[in-house]
Design a protein around this motif. Structure first.
Motif, PDB file in Angstrom:
ATOM      1  N   TRP A  17       0.781  -1.181   0.195  1.00 60.22           N
ATOM      2  CA  TRP A  17      -0.176   0.132   0.012  1.00 60.22           C
ATOM      3  C   TRP A  17       0.956   1.391   0.112  1.00 60.22           C
ATOM      4  N   GLU A  21      -2.891   5.669  -0.288  1.00 61.54           N
ATOM      5  CA  GLU A  21      -3.993   4.887  -0.260  1.00 61.54           C
ATOM      6  C   GLU A  21      -4.122   4.565   1.342  1.00 61.54           C
ATOM      7  N   ASP A  22      -3.038   4.687   2.071  1.00 64.27           N
ATOM      8  CA  ASP A  22      -3.574   4.348   3.506  1.00 64.27           C
ATOM      9  C   ASP A  22      -4.333   5.863   4.175  1.00 64.27           C
ATOM     10  N   LEU A  25      -7.995   5.267   2.970  1.00 66.00           N
ATOM     11  CA  LEU A  25      -8.647   4.336   3.836  1.00 66.00           C
ATOM     12  C   LEU A  25      -8.790   4.866   5.057  1.00 66.00           C
ATOM     13  N   CYS A  28     -11.603   7.198   4.997  1.00 62.66           N
ATOM     14  CA  CYS A  28     -12.937   6.626   4.972  1.00 62.66           C
ATOM     15  C   CYS A  28     -13.320   5.975   5.955  1.00 62.66           C
ATOM     16  N   TRP A  37     -17.257  -3.412   4.196  1.00 65.41           N
ATOM     17  CA  TRP A  37     -15.903  -3.572   3.371  1.00 65.41           C
ATOM     18  C   TRP A  37     -16.154  -3.485   1.858  1.00 65.41           C
ATOM     19  N   PRO A  41     -14.089   0.431  -0.659  1.00 65.79           N
ATOM     20  CA  PRO A  41     -13.305   0.932  -1.582  1.00 65.79           C
ATOM     21  C   PRO A  41     -13.878   1.947  -2.453  1.00 65.79           C
ATOM     22  N   ALA A  44     -14.080   5.227  -0.627  1.00 65.22           N
ATOM     23  CA  ALA A  44     -12.758   5.712  -0.236  1.00 65.22           C
ATOM     24  C   ALA A  44     -11.871   6.348  -1.510  1.00 65.22           C
ATOM     25  N   LEU A  46     -10.626   3.941  -3.685  1.00 66.55           N
ATOM     26  CA  LEU A  46      -9.574   3.099  -3.598  1.00 66.55           C
ATOM     27  C   LEU A  46      -9.729   2.102  -4.926  1.00 66.55           C
ATOM     28  N   CYS A  53      -8.913  -4.048   1.825  1.00 68.75           N
ATOM     29  CA  CYS A  53      -8.820  -2.986   2.761  1.00 68.75           C
ATOM     30  C   CYS A  53      -9.164  -3.249   4.121  1.00 68.75           C
ATOM     31  N   ARG A  56      -5.634  -4.396   5.589  1.00 72.26           N
ATOM     32  CA  ARG A  56      -4.652  -3.186   5.604  1.00 72.26           C
ATOM     33  C   ARG A  56      -5.107  -2.609   6.983  1.00 72.26           C
ATOM     34  N   TRP A  57      -6.217  -2.365   7.114  1.00 68.71           N
ATOM     35  CA  TRP A  57      -6.659  -1.605   8.437  1.00 68.71           C
ATOM     36  C   TRP A  57      -6.584  -2.618   9.455  1.00 68.71           C
TER      37      TRP A  57
END
Length: 276
Positions: A17, A21-22, A25, A28, A37, A41, A44, A46, A53, A56-57
């Motif tokens: 990422w 992008e971070d 996210l 959002c 989820w 995207p 956000a 993305l 997503c 990553r979170w």
DNA sequence: AAACCGGGCAACCGCTGGCTA
DNA sequence: CTAGCCAGCGGTTGCCCGGTT
């Protein structure tokens, strides 16, 4: 019937990422909250699938994630919980605030499992991180292979069940399934739900009598998964007629899980006697 | 200084039970 | 009631980086 697919994965980004992008996210999730989820995207902006997503979170961006090395206390806790729960990383992670299941899994695979393989006697004697790193230098490589071959013939085979979620409902519904009673994990990263799950496990007790039966006939997948959910070593000391004692042990097991919510409080003395 | 090697870890994969249209 | 997606899990992969030769 059914619902529309979350994403086609065509044209979506993969791999590491970017900072941008971070930020997208995080913004959002701050605006709309966690969950949903599939739609995230799009909201956000993305080019990632919802699953990516979420990962990553959960594993990196969440504000309550604790950064830095695993402390010796945490390491000790991981070792003890793993001896009880096996590879239930999410369950272990829920007892280590700020740590993710992925982090614990990686730490186990890269540090602890190798140490235990080399010297099972040190299982309950954690060392500092640097020490474990030194143990894995090139000089040990050939020895590792030889040890692995030797251990392959002697070590106990443990059935490792596939990843699955077990909710309170499923426990109720499948109360005849031995494995479901012990190897539960909650759906969300909330201690409260985990605790409610454990309470549900309590409701299905006594299950330690089943454990003994599973130990007596460890050939079936069902019984193996049950035995795997516990530290098989202490079952060796248990006779079939000691089911009451097993119930007591089960209660102590729950107490251990409760103690881990307050690291450092009574855990050491209790766990030492429990796992000795 | 460059090539090689191995460890660490973020991200992906495949599976499962739960949930919902 | 059923089909199929969703969310979450553990296992695996592959890139990056630091240490060694």
């Amino acid at each position: 019937m059914g619902r529309t697919p979350c994403c086609s994965k065509v044209g979506l980004l993969r791999g590491p990422w970017s900072v941008k992008e971070d930020k997208l996210l995080i913004n959002c999730i701050q605006t709309h909250g966690e969950g949903h989820w599939r739609d995230l995207p799009k909201k956000a902006g993305l080019l990632r699938c919802g699953k990516s997503c979420r990962l990553r979170w959960m594993n990196y961006l969440r504000p309550d994630i604790k950064r830095g090395n695993i402390t010796s206390d945490e390491e000790d806790l991981i070792l003890r919980l793993h001896s009880l729960l096996g590879n239930r990383w999410s369950l272990i992670a829920k007892r280590l605030p700020g740590r993710t299941d992925n982090e614990i899994k990686n730490y186990w695979n890269s540090h602890l499992s190798k140490r235990i393989e080399k010297n099972p006697a040190t299982k309950d004697q954690p060392k500092k991180r640097n020490q474990s790193k030194q143990m894995n230098n090139n000089n040990n490589k050939r020895q590792d292979i030889e040890n692995d071959e030797e251990e392959e013939t002697t070590k106990t085979k443990i059935y490792q069940p596939k990843a699955c979620r077990v909710s309170a409902n499923s426990i109720k519904r499948n109360s005849s399934s031995l494995g479901s009673r012990v190897s539960g994990s909650s759906s969300h990263g909330e201690l409260g739900k985990t605790d409610s799950l454990i309470n549900n496990i309590t409701c299905t007790a006594p299950c330690w009598s089943d454990l003994v039966q599973a130990k007596e006939a460890p050939v079936s997948e069902e019984s193996c998964s049950l035995v795997n959910a516990c530290d098989i070593s202490f079952l060796d000391f248990v006779q079939e007629e000691d089911c009451n004692m097993l119930d007591t042990i089960f209660e102590e097991y729950q107490q251990l899980l409760n103690f881990t919510e307050y690291p450092g409080q009574q855990l050491d003395s209790f766990a030492d006697s429990f796992l000795a």
